[in-house]
Write an enzyme that holds these catalytic residues in place. Structure first.
Site, mmCIF file in Angstrom:
data_model
loop_
_atom_site.group_PDB
_atom_site.id
_atom_site.type_symbol
_atom_site.label_atom_id
_atom_site.label_comp_id
_atom_site.label_asym_id
_atom_site.label_seq_id
_atom_site.Cartn_x
_atom_site.Cartn_y
_atom_site.Cartn_z
ATOM 1 N N GLU A 54 -4.927 -3.505 -2.922
ATOM 2 C CA GLU A 54 -5.519 -3.130 -4.206
ATOM 3 C C GLU A 54 -5.072 -4.089 -5.296
ATOM 4 O OE1 GLU A 54 -5.637 0.415 -7.559
ATOM 5 O OE2 GLU A 54 -4.952 0.907 -5.537
ATOM 6 N N HIS A 65 -8.181 -4.901 -15.242
ATOM 7 C CA HIS A 65 -8.831 -5.164 -13.952
ATOM 8 C C HIS A 65 -9.819 -6.323 -14.073
ATOM 9 C CE1 HIS A 65 -7.515 -1.973 -11.160
ATOM 10 N NE2 HIS A 65 -7.223 -1.317 -12.270
ATOM 11 N N ASP A 95 6.344 6.737 7.529
ATOM 12 C CA ASP A 95 5.164 7.335 8.151
ATOM 13 C C ASP A 95 4.043 7.382 7.121
ATOM 14 O OD1 ASP A 95 3.219 9.012 9.276
ATOM 15 O OD2 ASP A 95 4.706 10.220 10.330
#
Length: 405
Positions: free
Chosen positions: A100, A400, A310
């Site tokens: 990302e 962004h 995990d």
């Protein structure tokens, strides 16, 4: 690779199963043949998953079945991040594995701001791992008898459960939920530096066998339907875990003066508090979310992938509450993460690349899990502060866009 066309033909014909290669060949050759098998099956040629440095033999013993290669996730870092913990003290560089764009940049900004403002204060407020089996009886009357027997015989059950492990300690069995004629006793353990799911499963299973046998002597039927009855609650979002906690429960906090909020976040304490209230509280409430936060999962996920945790527990780490409180002279900002199942030994922490990321934090091996937990909490604080600041300032879309994401 040598010519193993005869083996491939037998695999394609179903005469040899992919998993059987592990007993026929060494780990490297077995992996290569399986990869060729998949290439032929789906009609593609692998050019990248065959390139890696991890030890196939070790991975196949501990971490993976039917191995055909390895994937790579871009790895960056955020920091330095100053942490004032009980176990983590000083400045740390946080490894983050993600695809990302802008995530690492955002967390890095949060680290910089927190460090300039004196650092994050972090504490682990609880530490446990749970397993809740489903036990079936003949009636609610018997279910109550079983519940009472478990409570009265806790010390005997504890001795049996702990006989399966050197590190696990059974702390309590609570709550013991009754639904119809079924019971869901929540076994709560300390598991040392391991995340501990395998440990507590084995211990709980033996305890259940003991309970069945002892109650049979008293003429009470009880059967373990499943060693995990979903009241643990493992790998799912859960109100139980939000309230009672699971894994490491962590609080991280920082105080910023109004001047620091203005200078570093280009907004005000009041604006951040309003975004937090309307987004993280009201928005989460009307959507029935149990994550009263902006993006814990982003940071939890990136750290988990980097350090061999995990990945299915990312959903548990996404639970939690962010607080942004306006004070006379600034902003009190905190994150509370009640459910962060992590370890610094065992599982994926053995994989070479993940081990190196834990070593980067000084957190690989024994007596490091609480330190690691404090670092995780501080990193989430950094990511949360940066994002809420960007939202309050109206900069999220711009950030962004500038990073080309």
């Amino acid at each position: 690779m040598e010519n193993y066309n005869d083996i491939l033909e037998k695999m394609l014909n179903g005469e040899i199963k992919p998993y059987q290669l592990d007993k026929m060949f060494g780990s490297k050759i077995a992996t290569e043949i399986r990869r060729k098998f998949i290439e032929k099956k789906v009609g593609i040629e692998f050019k990248h998953i065959c390139n890696y440095s991890i030890d196939e033999e070790m991975a196949m013993k501990k971490n993976i079945e039917n191995m055909i290669g390895a994937i790579q996730i871009p790895l960056g870092f955020a920091g330095p991040l100053k942490i004032n913990g009980e176990y983590a003290k000083g400045e740390f560089y946080i490894p983050l594995a993600t695809t990302e764009g802008a995530l690492v940049a955002s967390v890095n900004r949060g680290c910089s701001i927190i460090t300039k403002c004196g650092g994050a204060t972090v504490r682990v407020i609880d530490d446990k791992m749970t397993r809740a089996p489903c036990l079936k009886t003949k009636s609610v009357v018997d279910a109550i008898k079983v519940r009472d027997w478990i409570r009265e015989n806790f010390e005997r059950i504890k001795e049996v459960a702990e006989s399966t492990t050197r590190h696990g300690k059974l702390i309590k069995i609570e709550p013991i939920l009754i639904v119809g004629r079924n019971l869901y006793p929540r076994f709560v353990f300390k598991t040392g530096d391991a995340m501990g799911m395998n440990m507590v499963t084995i211990a709980t299973e033996k305890a259940c066998n003991f309970i069945e046998g002892e109650l049979k002597k008293e003429g009470i039927f009880v059967k373990t339907v499943a060693v995990s009855g979903n009241a643990c609650v493992d790998k799912k979002p859960s109100g139980m875990n939000l309230i009672n906690g699971r894994g490491k429960s962590i609080v991280a906090e920082v105080f910023l003066t109004e001047k620091e909020v203005n200078k570093y976040l280009k907004t005000t304490s009041q604006a951040i508090a309003e975004v937090n209230r309307l987004k993280n509280y009201i928005g989460s409430a009307i959507s029935n979310s149990m994550g009263f936060n902006a993006h814990y999962a982003n940071i939890i996920g990136a750290i988990f992938l980097a350090t061999g945790q995990d990945e299915a527990h990312i959903v548990e780490g996404s639970l939690g509450i962010t607080m942004a409180e306006v004070e006379d002279d600034g902003l009190y900002f905190s994150v509370t993460l009640p459910d962060v199942p992590i370890g610094t030994v065992g599982g994926g922490t053995r994989v070479e690349t993940q081990k190196e990321c834990l070593e980067m934090l000084g957190c690989y091996g024994d007596n490091k899990a609480l330190k690691f937990a404090e670092i995780v909490g501080a990193a989430v604080l950094a990511g949360e502060l940066s994002l809420l600041g960007a939202l309050a300032a109206g900069h999220l879309g711009k950030a962004h866009q500038e990073l080309g994401r």
